[in-house]
Design a protein around this motif. Sequence first.
Motif: not given
Length: 599
Positions: A197-200, A263, A265, A279, A281, A351, A412
Amino acid sequence: MTLSPPKRVDDKTEAIKGEVCCKYTYGQPVKGKVMVETCVTELYQTYKTSTKPCVVIHGEMTGCFSYSFDVAILRPHYQDRYNYLKISTFAAVLEEATGLIVNQTKEGPTITTFTIQADVSSYTRKFFKPQLPFEYRLTEADSTTRNPVSFEATQWFSPSDSYIEIQPISRTISPGLQPVVLYLTNPPKTAFRVITQVMSRGRIMHHSQDKYRVMKPADGTYKRSQPWCRNLKYCSSDKRFAPDVPSIKIELNVSCSMAPEATLLVYHIRPDGEVVADTESFKVEQCFTNPVKMAFTPSKEYPGYPTQLSLSAAPGSLCMVGVVDQSVYLLGGKNQITPKQLFSPLEHYNAIKDAPADSYTTLTRYCEAWFKKHGVVNSDELKFNVPHYAYLNTRFTYLSDYVDSSVAFKLSSLHIFGLLELRSRPCKKQFTYNMYRHRRSLGSALNDWQSDQSEGSGGRSLDHCVSESASVTAFQPFFVSFTLPYAAVRGEYIPLTVTVFNYLTECIEIELRLNDSNEFDLLNPERVTWMCICGNEAKRHDFVIVPKNIGHINVTAQAKSIPGDSQCPKVTATGEAIGIKDAVVRQLLVEVRQYYTYR
């Protein structure tokens, strides 16, 4: 003019090096002579006066001049007074064409003893996992003190000794498929599912899951695993080791919507329900989902000649183009839209660097469940040697010396609602009796169920695009320049120095003329002169005028490039460079001479 003295001088410095650069406002390098004076001066102002030791260097420059000298010349004057003296640098440039002088002074650096300030925490993970490499980085910075540097890393806990580690990503990632290496300890013996999973920008940009299976080699080791430092510039070639743990490679589809930072995960769920997570970044190259490009062809052209503006964008794009003189941006301040200005607000959604600690209520609820699961119902079952008066003020709090997979989800910026077993770390009870504190450590923890919770953040998108600035230079082969005093007296002799700058790489012949006028007399025998000027050089000619009229008068100098003749055999410029004209008009205020009578 730019003066760049050395950034650091200490007892280990062998040579003092610096640079002086000088250019015109339109970008061309200045040709002339330079003088650099480097002195040892007091760091703080004192009333004591003494002759300061200096080193003076002379030279010639075309744009820039680099200087260097052995520090042994100045060392006897400061070797016993470190941290109390500084380097003071003065530079002056004499322009060859006009004789004008510009100068600049720079104070510093302070002369110190050799010290290194080590920065560990800014580039190092704050957790370590057993059996996996722990990477730390030291960065050097100027320092005048010798303070010790300490750094603490917390152990990641897993009751089954199962860990997953993302190989550190130190470089900026470009859009497209990017391989990411994962290291695992005690992986499942059967096929298992890895969730990525990618957070931005405050929202989930990518989610995928794939099955993997780790097979143990025949020799029983994993030395053929991916090298840990393969893609890290901080690791030397002889340190590119591979840990004796298995590794798998996942493909991450990086897109422009993840810029400027994302970030990653990754986690998998063991058959017993334990979540194994990590995780990382990383920076993403600043780009747009709908790119646009703009360019001038050619990028340099003579004034009045046509140029072509090329614009390319995705189909269906609505494009807006603004073309202004560069001086508009120089005078207007920060009124230009740039990609950096668009991406800068998005950094607010990067993040977090440190996972927030559990609240007192959350930690208490978890630890009470953990104590109960391990057969500890109340504090009486813990054996402590307590003073006889401790009952007067007895209390305890919960704490843990470890972190677990819940930290990966917190870093994350994710909140979990469900039956995932994110917390597995053991707890402690910290007892306080008045001024006395006793701690009791418990044994290894078994698996326990707790759900994590946090708040979500709204997404942020960037659906438009700003191209990088394209420029075209109106390139004039030469130009004329001269200056006049603000005011003069009628009948006064006014020296007028006219300079012609040649920006071509070839030599040209210039016909220079001071236009005739009824407002002043010219003392020179001729109003017209010819001069040969080679590439990137300048020459001057002196006129003397005598104002006749009162008020503002105009003085006009005109230059024209002509074909070379026998008087200028070096001329090689041809074609469009011949026949170019340039003229400058300046105003001079002429006043009446005043006479005073004294009685």
